[in-house]
Motif scaffolding. Structure first.
Motif, PDB file in Angstrom:
ATOM      1  N   GLY A  98       8.065   3.846   0.457  1.00 54.76           N
ATOM      2  CA  GLY A  98       7.851   2.543   1.086  1.00 54.76           C
ATOM      3  C   GLY A  98       6.613   2.515   1.967  1.00 54.76           C
ATOM      4  N   ASP A  99       5.922   3.642   2.105  1.00 51.89           N
ATOM      5  CA  ASP A  99       4.716   3.744   2.927  1.00 51.89           C
ATOM      6  C   ASP A  99       3.579   2.957   2.280  1.00 51.89           C
ATOM      7  OD1 ASP A  99       2.016   5.224   3.621  1.00 51.89           O
ATOM      8  OD2 ASP A  99       3.449   5.808   5.183  1.00 51.89           O
ATOM      9  N   SER A 100       2.744   2.328   3.093  1.00 53.17           N
ATOM     10  CA  SER A 100       1.647   1.498   2.565  1.00 53.17           C
ATOM     11  C   SER A 100       0.659   2.315   1.732  1.00 53.17           C
ATOM     12  CB  SER A 100       0.928   0.773   3.696  1.00 53.17           C
ATOM     13  OG  SER A 100       0.358   1.704   4.591  1.00 53.17           O
ATOM     14  N   ARG A 101       0.467   3.591   2.072  1.00 54.72           N
ATOM     15  CA  ARG A 101      -0.442   4.428   1.269  1.00 54.72           C
ATOM     16  C   ARG A 101       0.106   4.638  -0.136  1.00 54.72           C
ATOM     17  NH1 ARG A 101      -0.514   9.108   5.557  1.00 54.72           N
ATOM     18  NH2 ARG A 101       1.583   8.258   5.626  1.00 54.72           N
ATOM     19  N   PHE A 102       1.405   4.911  -0.228  1.00 56.62           N
ATOM     20  CA  PHE A 102       2.007   5.112  -1.541  1.00 56.62           C
ATOM     21  C   PHE A 102       1.971   3.814  -2.345  1.00 56.62           C
ATOM     22  CE2 PHE A 102       5.441   4.873  -4.567  1.00 56.62           C
ATOM     23  CZ  PHE A 102       5.198   6.006  -5.325  1.00 56.62           C
ATOM     24  N   ILE A 103       2.366   2.718  -1.722  1.00 56.68           N
ATOM     25  CA  ILE A 103       2.424   1.437  -2.432  1.00 56.68           C
ATOM     26  C   ILE A 103       1.031   1.012  -2.893  1.00 56.68           C
ATOM     27  CG2 ILE A 103       2.924  -1.026  -2.168  1.00 56.68           C
ATOM     28  CD1 ILE A 103       5.280  -0.133  -0.323  1.00 56.68           C
ATOM     29  N   THR A 104       0.047   1.116  -2.005  1.00 55.05           N
ATOM     30  CA  THR A 104      -1.327   0.755  -2.366  1.00 55.05           C
ATOM     31  C   THR A 104      -1.853   1.658  -3.477  1.00 55.05           C
ATOM     32  OG1 THR A 104      -1.735  -0.009  -0.108  1.00 55.05           O
ATOM     33  CG2 THR A 104      -3.673   0.429  -1.471  1.00 55.05           C
ATOM     34  N   GLY A 105      -1.603   2.964  -3.363  1.00 51.00           N
ATOM     35  CA  GLY A 105      -2.031   3.912  -4.384  1.00 51.00           C
ATOM     36  C   GLY A 105      -1.356   3.644  -5.720  1.00 51.00           C
ATOM     37  N   PHE A 106      -0.055   3.382  -5.689  1.00 53.00           N
ATOM     38  CA  PHE A 106       0.670   3.100  -6.930  1.00 53.00           C
ATOM     39  C   PHE A 106       0.133   1.828  -7.583  1.00 53.00           C
ATOM     40  CE2 PHE A 106       4.141   1.006  -9.227  1.00 53.00           C
ATOM     41  CZ  PHE A 106       4.384   1.966 -10.199  1.00 53.00           C
ATOM     42  N   LEU A 107      -0.117   0.795  -6.789  1.00 49.71           N
ATOM     43  CA  LEU A 107      -0.670  -0.449  -7.341  1.00 49.71           C
ATOM     44  C   LEU A 107      -2.076  -0.218  -7.904  1.00 49.71           C
ATOM     45  CD1 LEU A 107       0.567  -3.111  -4.768  1.00 49.71           C
ATOM     46  CD2 LEU A 107       1.340  -2.777  -7.140  1.00 49.71           C
ATOM     47  N   GLY A 108      -2.885   0.597  -7.213  1.00 53.63           N
ATOM     48  CA  GLY A 108      -4.222   0.937  -7.721  1.00 53.63           C
ATOM     49  C   GLY A 108      -4.124   1.657  -9.046  1.00 53.63           C
ATOM     50  N   TRP A 109      -3.189   2.602  -9.134  1.00 50.89           N
ATOM     51  CA  TRP A 109      -2.986   3.340 -10.384  1.00 50.89           C
ATOM     52  C   TRP A 109      -2.546   2.395 -11.497  1.00 50.89           C
ATOM     53  CZ3 TRP A 109       1.582   3.923 -13.146  1.00 50.89           C
ATOM     54  CH2 TRP A 109       1.516   4.808 -14.227  1.00 50.89           C
ATOM     55  N   LEU A 110      -1.600   1.524 -11.196  1.00 48.78           N
ATOM     56  CA  LEU A 110      -1.067   0.605 -12.199  1.00 48.78           C
ATOM     57  C   LEU A 110      -2.129  -0.393 -12.675  1.00 48.78           C
ATOM     58  CD1 LEU A 110       1.667   0.044 -13.566  1.00 48.78           C
ATOM     59  CD2 LEU A 110       2.103  -1.633 -11.761  1.00 48.78           C
ATOM     60  N   ILE A 111      -2.879  -0.956 -11.745  1.00 48.09           N
ATOM     61  CA  ILE A 111      -3.946  -1.907 -12.102  1.00 48.09           C
ATOM     62  C   ILE A 111      -5.038  -1.186 -12.897  1.00 48.09           C
ATOM     63  CG2 ILE A 111      -5.798  -3.357 -11.155  1.00 48.09           C
ATOM     64  CD1 ILE A 111      -3.761  -4.028  -8.855  1.00 48.09           C
ATOM     65  N   GLY A 112      -5.397   0.024 -12.450  1.00 50.92           N
ATOM     66  CA  GLY A 112      -6.406   0.811 -13.166  1.00 50.92           C
ATOM     67  C   GLY A 112      -5.974   1.113 -14.592  1.00 50.92           C
ATOM     68  N   MET A 113      -4.705   1.465 -14.776  1.00 47.22           N
ATOM     69  CA  MET A 113      -4.214   1.757 -16.122  1.00 47.22           C
ATOM     70  C   MET A 113      -4.235   0.494 -16.985  1.00 47.22           C
ATOM     71  SD  MET A 113      -0.729   3.503 -17.468  1.00 47.22           S
ATOM     72  CE  MET A 113      -1.369   5.160 -17.537  1.00 47.22           C
TER      73      MET A 113
END
Length: 142
Positions: free
Chosen positions: A51-66
């Motif tokens: 639930g940390d903003s770093r994890f959520i932001t990173g996961f969204l970056g990974w998902l959008i990048g993919m």
């Protein structure tokens, strides 16, 4: 995606030299081991990390990048009709903003992964991806 699915989707292409294939295979195996070992043995996360903003932001970056990477590869695979040759400039998607949209997507993926994981190993892989694909993107742009 890049190692298993993408090669199966390519209709035609130039043959890959065996030595290049072996180097790519070794890199993927070593990197996969390094990332997996880092995350399962050395990385520790506080409770609530998902639930940390770093994890959520990173996961969204990974998902959008993919998503960008997969969509851009789809555009590239469908540039030419069967039997057609020659260079064509891709249009649509992120190609409207950057000439190497597939490279941009993959770089974004791995920086998102690095932010979500917060390990030196994931950052090292993201930087390697940036330097390798960044130089390829520049060559393709030229």
């Amino acid at each position: 995606y890049r190692a298993l699915i993408f090669p199966l989707l390519i209709r035609e292409g130039k043959p890959t030299p065996f030595f290049t294939f072996i180097l790519a295979l070794l890199f993927c195996v070593f990197n996969g081991y390094l990332q997996g070992r880092s995350l399962t043995t050395y990385a520790t996360y506080p409770p609530g990390w998902l639930g940390d903003s770093r994890f959520i932001t990173g996961f969204l970056g990974w998902l959008i990048g993919m998503a960008i990477n997969i969509h851009s590869d789809h555009i590239l695979r469908n540039l030419r009709k069967p039997g057609e040759t020659g260079y064509k400039i891709p249009r649509g998607g992120m190609f409207e903003y950057v000439s190497g949209a597939n490279f941009f997507g993959e770089i974004l993926e791995w920086f998102g992964f690095a932010l979500a994981c917060c390990t030196i190993e994931s950052l090292a892989f993201a930087l390697c991806t940036l330097f390798i694909l960044g130089s390829r993107a520049r060559q393709h742009h030229e």
